[in-house]
Motif scaffolding. Structure first.
Motif, PDB file in Angstrom:
ATOM      1  N   ALA A 588       1.051  -1.154  -0.091  1.00  0.00           N
ATOM      2  CA  ALA A 588      -0.046   0.024   0.052  1.00  0.00           C
ATOM      3  C   ALA A 588       0.869   1.136   0.103  1.00  0.00           C
ATOM      4  O   ALA A 588       0.904   2.277  -0.724  1.00  0.00           O
ATOM      5  N   LEU A 589       1.905   1.364   0.974  1.00  0.00           N
ATOM      6  CA  LEU A 589       2.818   2.587   0.869  1.00  0.00           C
ATOM      7  C   LEU A 589       3.569   2.648  -0.461  1.00  0.00           C
ATOM      8  O   LEU A 589       3.653   3.807  -0.880  1.00  0.00           O
ATOM      9  N   SER A 590       3.793   1.750  -1.017  1.00  0.00           N
ATOM     10  CA  SER A 590       4.638   1.773  -2.478  1.00  0.00           C
ATOM     11  C   SER A 590       3.766   2.252  -3.421  1.00  0.00           C
ATOM     12  O   SER A 590       4.095   3.132  -4.208  1.00  0.00           O
ATOM     13  N   GLU A 591       2.486   1.656  -3.532  1.00  0.00           N
ATOM     14  CA  GLU A 591       1.404   2.259  -4.402  1.00  0.00           C
ATOM     15  C   GLU A 591       1.112   3.700  -4.059  1.00  0.00           C
ATOM     16  O   GLU A 591       1.062   4.454  -5.158  1.00  0.00           O
ATOM     17  N   LEU A 592       1.364   4.148  -2.914  1.00  0.00           N
ATOM     18  CA  LEU A 592       1.207   5.697  -2.496  1.00  0.00           C
ATOM     19  C   LEU A 592       2.495   6.373  -2.966  1.00  0.00           C
ATOM     20  O   LEU A 592       2.456   7.692  -2.857  1.00  0.00           O
ATOM     21  N   GLY A 593       3.549   5.932  -3.216  1.00  0.00           N
ATOM     22  CA  GLY A 593       4.651   6.406  -3.956  1.00  0.00           C
ATOM     23  C   GLY A 593       5.817   6.658  -2.969  1.00  0.00           C
ATOM     24  O   GLY A 593       6.769   7.345  -3.071  1.00  0.00           O
ATOM     25  N   TYR A 594       5.772   5.788  -1.874  1.00  0.00           N
ATOM     26  CA  TYR A 594       6.901   6.030  -0.997  1.00  0.00           C
ATOM     27  C   TYR A 594       8.012   4.804  -0.930  1.00  0.00           C
ATOM     28  O   TYR A 594       7.692   3.865  -1.572  1.00  0.00           O
ATOM     29  N   ARG A 595       9.054   4.943  -0.792  1.00  0.00           N
ATOM     30  CA  ARG A 595      10.182   4.148  -0.861  1.00  0.00           C
ATOM     31  C   ARG A 595       9.926   3.424   0.633  1.00  0.00           C
ATOM     32  O   ARG A 595       9.719   4.132   1.600  1.00  0.00           O
ATOM     33  N   VAL A 596       9.904   1.945   0.369  1.00  0.00           N
ATOM     34  CA  VAL A 596       9.615   1.207   1.761  1.00  0.00           C
ATOM     35  C   VAL A 596      10.465   0.292   2.150  1.00  0.00           C
ATOM     36  O   VAL A 596      11.077  -0.406   1.328  1.00  0.00           O
ATOM     37  N   LEU A 597      10.885   0.526   3.404  1.00  0.00           N
ATOM     38  CA  LEU A 597      11.545  -1.025   4.050  1.00  0.00           C
ATOM     39  C   LEU A 597      10.949  -1.548   5.022  1.00  0.00           C
ATOM     40  O   LEU A 597       9.920  -1.015   5.628  1.00  0.00           O
ATOM     41  N   GLU A 598      11.093  -2.853   5.303  1.00  0.00           N
ATOM     42  CA  GLU A 598      10.369  -3.638   6.220  1.00  0.00           C
ATOM     43  C   GLU A 598      11.223  -4.304   7.109  1.00  0.00           C
ATOM     44  O   GLU A 598      12.180  -4.677   6.999  1.00  0.00           O
ATOM     45  N   ALA A 599      10.573  -4.743   8.387  1.00  0.00           N
ATOM     46  CA  ALA A 599      11.226  -5.043   9.472  1.00  0.00           C
ATOM     47  C   ALA A 599       9.785  -6.209  10.129  1.00  0.00           C
ATOM     48  O   ALA A 599       8.791  -5.443  10.374  1.00  0.00           O
ATOM     49  N   ASP A 600      10.223  -7.379  10.577  1.00  0.00           N
ATOM     50  CA  ASP A 600       9.496  -8.128  11.429  1.00  0.00           C
ATOM     51  C   ASP A 600       9.614  -7.863  12.803  1.00  0.00           C
ATOM     52  O   ASP A 600       8.710  -8.690  13.555  1.00  0.00           O
TER      53      ASP A 600
END
Length: 690
Positions: A588-600
């Motif tokens: 969703a954040l990528s679709e909104l135009g943000y560069r996204v990193l993730e952590a569990d």
């Protein structure tokens, strides 16, 4: 509990402008003062200290509650300025402590001003000198207990005992208390007089009866008296009888009853001379009637209290269950809502038939989300944003909404009290509660009728509060919704707040409207009560605690920002332990135009933060294994003070919501959320100035 108290005490110091205090900035305080303050913050006991020539005050969270309206202005202020009205009473004690001698005073009476008016109060103090590193007294520290309620109870007890003693000494009827003894004649074969009034000695003809045994007083008559009163003791059945006393020639009417518990082995005896009937018979009958009425009243009161307790326990148990279900369901909905939004946005915009199916699914998830929100409201687990509230203004502002919801067949009337107190509540939730009650009232008036919304000031006294589990006596703001509809039976009223209970036909309502009202009011520290009779209509009264020292104007809320598309240069770190939810948030954040990193989890998130200084915002779940989202945010901001944080959760009993109220300065997006809601929240946090 100690850690929470210490945190609140530390927050009091952090919130104070020390530039206005003779003490100056805490960083400049001498070590002796800092050590004393740390000790005070650790203590659950109300404590304050005064330091320096002006004895500037520092105190902990427990003492702040005792100060009432004097807090927070008292923090850092000179002691004499804060407690000027009692200075003449305590200055000698303070001088003694400053001279290097500790002292203790119990139940010291003072007249204090702390809530806008002077009132008598009693306190127990323990003063201890405070010395600097050279051993010189620079101030004092005080443990203080407010004993006002204890002193007043003792005063009431003294007055009650005085009245009883006066009545006991002056009553015309003889009265005594006897206690059975084991003796040579067997168990319970003798008794001793432990209490007797003057009328007893006069009518029985035996002076100084207290302390005498019946077998020593009247050996010839002892067997008869022992048998009568022993039966009363062993059976618990009161007895009334008449007997002539041969030694005095008087004819007495006697009544005896056991003093419970039976282990005390005591019987009370009341008797009067019935040789002359001016008034004694009538007094005895009135006394008996009064005792019976009091027993009936107390029994009825106990039954009502027990029923209220059972109802409260039932609602609490159901609330725990529904809250847990709502939390798990919110996480599942979060995945579904995000998937539908991304599916529609990326692949199906040019397919009308597919979009119709997606919209149908969206409507279903929206209704499911509303259902979980109502479940959280009932279980008192929704995050509230309370503010100083004028209920008259809120009701007036709802007039158009209510008229639209009620329809033309319902006449709407508002009766607003003049001089209405302020309350401290979430305005959106109060609006929802009033709207729920209005819709229920509309459905109870299928042929039309009148709906009245009334406001007023109310005082719930000790007697009423004692019958309502968890309700504190005091001043409340009342909002009542009254209809002229079908009314309710007592059986329906007893279940009206139960979740999913409804008397409507299938398809008309979820049965959660009144449950939501109940949960919001209870979470706000208030009370809700239904008054109804079949065919006579219904009144539902909401009581919210009065807010003292409110601002003149209500707080104004800012409109929510519109969704904005990012330009791909801002980086967001998503921290979520559930893989499906995390994946949808990233997409969703990528679709909104943000560069996204993730952590569990927290460890991975901190590594990414250290490795990627370009991260502008951390989007973190609150409830995670190990380090929760709030502790992660604190550590992240310690490393990166400029980092923006947006929390998300499907469960509100967590580290950012305390006592049902969202922590100040916390940005929270509840699950489930739409793509638009996510975009608006992220943009608002990123654009907010720290």
């Amino acid at each position: 509990m100690i850690d929470d108290h210490r945190e609140r005490s530390i927050e009091l110091l952090a919130a104070t402008d020390w530039t206005r205090s003779p003490l100056g900035s805490p960083e400049t305080w001498p070590e002796a003062l800092r050590n004393a303050v740390s000790l005070m913050q650790d203590s659950l006991m109300p404590m304050w200290l005064g330091w320096g020539p002006e004895l500037a005050m520092v105190y902990n969270a427990s003492y702040a509650e005792m100060l009432g309206g004097k807090h927070p202005a008292a923090m850092g202020a000179p002691l004499q300025q804060v407690w000027g009205e009692v200075w003449a009473d305590v200055s000698t004690l303070i001088d003694t402590a400053l001279a290097g001698r500790a002292l203790y005073r119990e139940d010291l009476p003072l007249r204090v001003r702390r809530n806008g008016f002077e009132e008598p109060a009693w306190f127990t103090f323990a003063y201890t000198p405070l010395r600097d590193s050279a051993g010189t007294v620079q101030g004092l520290i005080c443990n203080v207990w407010e004993t006002t309620e204890k002193v007043r109870q003792l005063q009431r007890l003294d007055e009650s005992e005085r009245q009883f003693h006066t009545l006991f000494e002056r009553m015309d009827e003889g009265f005594c208390v006897i206690e059975f003894l084991d003796g040579p004649h067997g168990p319970l074969s003798d008794y001793i007089h432990v209490l007797a009034n003057p009328a007893y000695a006069a009518n029985a003809g035996i002076p100084d009866v207290v302390g005498q045994k019946v077998r020593e007083m009247v050996p010839a008559e002892a067997d008869g008296w022992v048998e009568i009163y022993r039966n009363v003791l062993t059976s618990g059945v009161p007895v009334r009888f008449e007997r002539e006393l041969e030694r005095t020639g008087r004819y007495l009417e006697l009544a005896a009853f056991r003093i419970d518990p039976p282990e005390r082995r005591q019987v009370a005896v009341l008797f009067q001379d019935v040789t002359r009937r001016h008034r004694s018979d009538r007094a005895l009958r009135e006394l008996n009637d009064t005792l019976e009425r009091r027993v009936e009243q107390e029994l009825a009161h106990r039954l009502r209290t027990e029923e209220a307790l059972r109802q409260s326990q039932k609602m609490e148990a159901v609330g725990q269950l529904t809250g847990g279900i709502a939390h798990d369901f919110n996480n599942m909905l979060a995945v579904v809502v995000s998937a539908l939004d991304l599916l529609a946005r990326k692949y199906l915009q040019d397919d009308p038939l597919a979009m119709r199916y997606v919209d149908a699914a969206r409507n279903g998830t929206k209704r499911a989300a509303q259902l979980t929100h109502r479940l959280l409201a009932f279980s008192r687990q929704q995050p509230l944003r309370p503010e100083a509230l004028n209920a008259n203004r809120l009701v007036s502002g709802m007039s158009d909404l209510l008229r639209h919801a009620l329809g033309a067949s319902i006449q709407l009337e508002a009766v607003q009290a003049g001089g209405l107190w302020r309350t401290h509540a979430d305005p959106n939730q109060l609006e929802n509660a009033i709207l729920n009650l209005a819709v229920n009232a509309r459905d109870a008036m299928p042929d039309g009728g009148r709906l009245t919304i009334e406001t007023g000031n109310a005082f719930l006294d000790d007697r009423y509060a004692a019958e309502q589990v968890g309700l504190l006596p005091g001043q409340y703001v009342m909002v009542a919704v009254t209809d002229t509809g079908n009314g309710m039976t007592p059986e329906v009223i007893s279940r009206a707040f139960d979740p999913f209970f409804t008397t409507k036909e299938v398809g008309r309502g979820t049965g959660l409207g009144l449950s939501q009202v109940y949960g919001f009011v209870k979470q706000s520290g208030g009370h809700v009560k239904i008054y109804s009779e079949p065919g006579q209509g219904t009144t539902v009264k909401i009581y919210l605690p009065r807010l003292l020292h409110a601002q003149d104007e209500d707080a104004q809320t800012s409109p929510a920002p519109l969704t904005a598309h990012a330009d791909g240069r801002e980086t967001v770190l998503v921290v979520e332990d559930e893989a499906a939810v995390r994946a949808m948030s990233v997409d969703a954040l990528s679709e909104l135009g943000y560069r996204v990193l993730e952590a569990d989890g927290a460890e991975a998130a901190l590594r990414l933060l250290d490795a990627h200084p370009e991260i502008a915002l951390m989007f973190a779940d609150v409830v995670m294994p190990g380090m929760n989202g709030r502790k992660l945010a604190d550590e992240a901001r310690r490393r990166r003070p400029d980092l923006k944080v947006l929390f998300t959760t499907g469960y509100t009993r967590n580290a950012v919501v305390h006592n049902g109220v969202l922590d100040a300065g916390v940005d929270l997006l509840g699950k489930p959320f739409t793509l638009e809601e996510l975009g608006a929240s992220v943009r608002a946090v990123l654009d907010k100035e720290r």
